[in-house]
Scaffold this active site. Structure first.
Site, PDB file in Angstrom:
ATOM      1  CB  ALA A 110       2.084 -22.871  29.208  1.00 27.48           C
ATOM      2  CG  MET A 111      -1.560 -25.813  24.112  1.00 24.36           C
ATOM      3  SD  MET A 111      -1.257 -24.782  22.708  1.00 24.36           S
ATOM      4  CE  MET A 111      -2.984 -25.000  22.049  1.00 24.36           C
ATOM      5  CD  GLU A 112      -3.064 -21.220  23.156  1.00 19.58           C
ATOM      6  OE1 GLU A 112      -1.832 -21.530  23.650  1.00 19.58           O
ATOM      7  OE2 GLU A 112      -3.039 -20.520  21.847  1.00 19.58           O
ATOM      8  CG  HIS A 149      -3.382 -17.836  24.076  1.00 14.98           C
ATOM      9  ND1 HIS A 149      -3.277 -17.062  22.803  1.00 14.98           N
ATOM     10  CD2 HIS A 149      -2.288 -18.110  24.498  1.00 14.98           C
ATOM     11  CE1 HIS A 149      -2.204 -17.138  22.429  1.00 14.98           C
ATOM     12  NE2 HIS A 149      -1.498 -17.737  23.405  1.00 14.98           N
ATOM     13  CD  GLU A 204      -0.441 -20.407  27.674  1.00 17.44           C
ATOM     14  OE1 GLU A 204      -1.135 -20.607  26.767  1.00 17.44           O
ATOM     15  OE2 GLU A 204       0.954 -20.314  27.542  1.00 17.44           O
ATOM     16  CD  GLU A 238       1.024 -17.695  21.013  1.00 16.52           C
ATOM     17  OE1 GLU A 238       1.203 -17.242  22.034  1.00 16.52           O
ATOM     18  OE2 GLU A 238       0.362 -18.854  20.577  1.00 16.52           O
ATOM     19  CD  GLU A 263      -1.135 -22.986  18.916  1.00 17.90           C
ATOM     20  OE1 GLU A 263      -1.008 -22.903  20.113  1.00 17.90           O
ATOM     21  OE2 GLU A 263      -1.194 -22.037  18.237  1.00 17.90           O
TER      22      GLU A 263
HETATM   23 ZN   LIG Z   1       0.670 -18.107  23.387  1.00 20.87          ZN
END
Ligand SMILES: [Zn+2]
Length: 879
Positions: A301-303, A340, A337, A359, A165
């Site tokens: 952090a990334m979902e 999401h 996360e 978000e 992303e």
């Molecule tokens: Zn987010």
């Protein structure tokens, strides 16, 4: 995605906590615009399935790829365009279902980040498979497939991860790399035997090839956007637990699963809560959270669906260094996360215009769920802080509406900002309060059910919410999401009659830099309360309103602080509230202090009002209110930087205010003390250290020298020592950083080296950042942190070494990174320098971050010259 969290301690010591500088910004967009989906790729071909085979060569920082994409050609075409960057193609063919392959000629456009496949004659509409073999690069910053090198007790290791992303899946797979092109994915990888490979889905098979390599085939993913695909590879351990039918896992570097135990248990609790809230159960068989050493200037952090990626500092708790704030951070980030997994992964915004649907919602859901599952942390009081982050950004002319038009990749990257996250969260909180929590949840359930595995725009949510609520939520929602800015509710007068108070309200707009702006108009849901009486509500429209509140006495408007607006009291009403301040609800104390600070700094009211409140806080006020006093006083101290005589007068007052509170709280954590006290203690120590309090400096140095540092205070003590370090102390810290083999601690120590106030030591930290020593993803943060105390030196340094520094920053952050380094400058030359940098290096369509920094420097300079005299005068009278 969770935005970057810079060490709060490092920031506190640099006096930059109050009114945080939020760097991302967009050009003013005052007009309300319709939301339309958009795309950069032609719409004539749609992918439905990717079969991807990857062989990474970690030592060479390269990989080989092969992909077969099932596509539907919707109309006859001579060419197919998709996204690709930094890859070379060996072959490409297009095969009709049951037919013979057509050979394609490939041309790559680096500027457009596309590959175009051209055919000799038009391809008829129909179903095809587009097959490509290609080679790509492994980066050293978090874009695409990247490597993280880290220290362990057993020596250096290298792990691989992906981060896609907003627009970096195209570095890994030639693909339709836009959120609306959802497809299913089959990933298989050929990797060194003995390493663990991780994907969104569990492995279907794993076969040792006998040549030191193993072939791992993962199960087919659900239909999803490209940016959610994940692949990780390394010397990992994995721990699991079950939550219903879902296997919850944490995947971390070998030997560290114990440090992820809290994240694992928290994830289990959160999943159960979300399955209930959303009404649609989590749809994948497993949900991993993969921890990675290092950091990014862009995110924490990334979902990725089923495979959340989190930097170790936001996932692991180390008994020797982690704090209550870290613990709450681990929980909150996992909750974000995981939200999401529904809001973002199952239902995805059609295009980046509506990024806030991801978000804002995940941020709100995380806050709500943290407060619900951990009431003992009292995090609901943090909601005021979150709103302040949004309003601080939103009251500048360079702001933008929550829903905004995005065209380029860089603009999409810049949309990850305080408006999208924090204003999005605050507006959702207000709307939930307006319709009620049960109705709001019902609307969310309807929305998730209606749009699973699909894409949406904001009005899809409002449509379901209007239906659930039976009243037009969308009228208010449109006002707050399609136009920028902060409403200001003015309490014009109050009158008591028959046991009720009638409050006359007017709606203006709060602006930091456009004092004569004609206010925009909003429908504003307003609440008000007298004492502990019932909360009255009213909808202010057309700029005016009246609200009748049970009881007589001082009136709090925005009672409970759920509204997204500032409240400006007429002098008589403010004086009454100030007199009653100690008895107000803590959340309202925080809200009133936040409003007063912001409006005092902007010249809407006198700074004396803020100073009066800072003085009105009593020893028995809750820790969070003391935390707000800390932030306010440090913020003011920052404005005095470089004016030693006046700063000394101010510091005398600030120290006298805070030192007794530290005495009450004590240096040593007590068993069973409330979580907010654990958080306040390091805040007080950090602030007093920053204000130069001799007793705190001496005690911090003593504890550092004696290595007498409880985990809860270790970072704070080292920060105080590092920021006030002489050469000998700095060298000692440097030696410790170098010898440390736990990345979580090592990274923190390198960041601390940059907090030195001493010019020569700050310069040494900058020089060190350009060496290989701190680790490829630590150096950019070191330069930024040095910029807090030395904005001019650090900015000039970064620009002078731009070629080297560019390699230390992920491409998603670069347009904001350099301007941000200079953002706390008071040098009248700095706006011009940032402007010149932007014109030379940043695309004209992506200069919003730079514009916001320039506006913020000018604003801060104005505060310094125009507001501090009133603080001086107040100190003379009251100090
Ligand atoms: Zn987010």
């Amino acid at each position: 995605m969770r935005r970057l969290i810079v060490s709060a301690i490092a920031l506190a010591l640099a006096g930059a906590v109050a009114s945080p500088v939020v760097l991302a910004a967009d050009a003013a967009a005052p007009s309300v615009q319709a939301v339309t989906g958009t795309t950069q790729l032609p719409r004539n071909v749609r992918p439905s399935h990717y079969a991807v085979s990857i062989t990474p060569h970690a030592d060479k920082l390269a990989f080989d790829g092969k992909v077969a994409v099932d596509v539907d050609v919707l109309e006859p075409t001579r060419s197919i365009t998709l996204n690709a960057i930094d890859m070379t193609f060996a072959s490409a063919t297009l095969t009709p279902r049951g037919g013979k392959p057509w050979t394609a000629k490939v041309s790559v456009d680096d500027q457009a980040q596309t590959a175009v496949f051209t055919f000799d004659k038009p391809v008829p509409a129909g179903a095809y498979t587009l097959s490509m073999t290609y080679a790509g690069k492994i980066g050293t910053q978090a874009n695409g497939l990247f490597a993280i090198d880290y220290d362990t007790k057993a020596g250096k290791k290298r792990a691989l991860y992906t981060q896609f992303e907003n627009s970096d899946a195209r570095r890994f797979i030639p693909s339709w790399d836009e959120p609306a092109y959802k497809a299913t994915f089959d990933l298989d990888v050929t990797v060194p035997t003995g390493l663990m490979a991780v994907n969104n889905m569990p492995a279907a098979s794993s076969k040792d090839l006998g040549n030191g390599l193993t072939h791992v085939v993962f199960k087919t993913s659900p239909k999803m956007s490209t940016y959610l695909l994940f692949f990780g590879l390394g010397d990992f351990d994995r721990a699991t637990t079950m939550s219903g039918d879902t296997e919850i896992g944490v995947v971390v570097q070998k030997g560290h699963v114990a440090q992820a135990q809290f994240a694992l248990e928290s994830s289990k609790a959160v999943l159960a809560e979300y399955n209930d809230y959303f009404g649609v159960p989590y749809p994948l068989p497993k949900l991993d959270n993969i921890g990675s050493p290092g950091s990014s200037q862009f995110f924490g952090a990334m979902e990725n669906w089923g495979a959340i990626y989190t930097f170790e500092y936001a996932l692991l708790l180390d008994p020797s260094i982690s704090t209550q704030r870290d613990r709450q951070g681990v929980f909150g980030i996992a909750a974000h996360e995981m939200a999401h997994q529904w809001f973002g992964d199952l239902v995805t915004m059609r295009w980046w215009d509506d990024l806030w649907l991801n978000e804002g919602f995940a941020s709100w859901m995380a806050s709500r769920t943290t407060a619900k599952l951990h009431p003992e942390w009292q995090t609901e009081l943090d909601n005021v802080d979150i709103r302040e982050q949004a309003m601080s950004r939103d009251a500048a002319a360079t702001t933008h509406p929550i829903v905004q038009h995005i065209e380029t990749v860089e603009q999409a990257s810049q949309a990850f900002d305080a408006i999208t996250y924090s204003k999005g969260e605050a507006v959702i909180r207000m709307l939930e309060g307006y319709v009620g929590a049960d109705t709001w949840r019902e609307g969310v359930r309807r929305y998730i059910k209606a749009h699973s595995y699909n894409n949406t725009v904001s009005d899809d949510l409002w449509h379901e919410m209007d239906a659930a609520a039976g009243k037009p939520v969308s009228t208010i929602a449109h006002d707050f999401t399609l136009q920028p800015g902060v409403p200001m509710i003015k309490v014009v007068s109050t009158a008591c009659a028959g046991g009720n108070t009638t409050v006359q309200l007017e709606q203006g707009e709060f602006s930091k830099d456009q004092p004569n702006k004609k206010p925009l108009m909003w429908h504003v849901p307003v609440t008000a309360q007298v004492g502990k009486g019932a909360v009255a509500t009213a909808l202010v429209a057309d700029g005016k309103g009246t609200i009748t509140v049970p009881g007589c006495g001082p009136v709090v408007v925005n009672a409970g602080q759920g509204g997204y607006y500032r409240t400006l009291y007429a002098p008589k009403e403010f004086q009454a509230l100030r007199g009653a301040f100690a008895g107000l609800q803590p959340i309202d104390q925080l809200g009133i202090m936040g409003d007063t600070w912001a409006m005092a700094m902007a010249g809407v009211e006198t700074p004396a009002n803020y100073m009066d409140l800072a003085k009105a806080v009593t020893p028995d006020s809750v820790p969070q209110v003391w935390g707000e006093v800390v932030d306010g006083l440090l913020g003011l101290d920052g404005y005095y930087r470089g004016d030693a005589a006046r700063q000394a007068t101010f510091r005398k007052f600030a120290t006298a205010r805070l030192a007794p509170e530290l005495k009450r709280v004590g240096w040593v954590p007590r068993d069973g003390e409330p979580a907010p006290v654990k958080i306040l203690r390091p805040q007080l120590i950090g602030a007093l250290g920053s204000l130069g309090d001799k007793a705190v400096l001496a005690e911090a140095q003593r504890r550092f020298d004696a290595n007498d540092m409880p985990a809860e205070l270790r970072k704070t003590i080292i920060s105080v020592v590092a920021s006030n370090a002489n050469a000998a102390t700095w060298d000692k810290l440097h030696a410790q950083a170098k010898a440390e083999t736990t990345p979580l601690i090592k990274d923190e120590l390198y960041a601390m080296l940059s907090t030195a106030k001493d010019d020569a030591l700050a310069q040494r930290a900058l020089d060190l950042a350009l060496t290989d020593e701190p680790g490829a993803t630590n150096s950019a943060g070191m330069i930024s942190i040095a910029g807090r105390n030395h904005p001019d030196m650090a900015f000039d340094f970064a620009v002078a070494h731009k070629a080297q520094v560019d390699k230390l920053v992920d491409s998603t952050s670069s347009a904001r990174y350099y301007p941000g380094i200079g953002s706390s400058s008071f040098d009248p030359a700095m706006p011009g320098k940032v402007q010149a940098f932007a014109e030379k290096y940043i695309a004209a369509t992506s200069r919003r971050g730079a514009d916001a920094v320039i506006a913020n420097i000018k604003y801060r300079t104005q505060v310094r010259s125009e507001r501090l005299p009133a603080v001086d005068a107040w100190l003379k009278k009251n100090g």
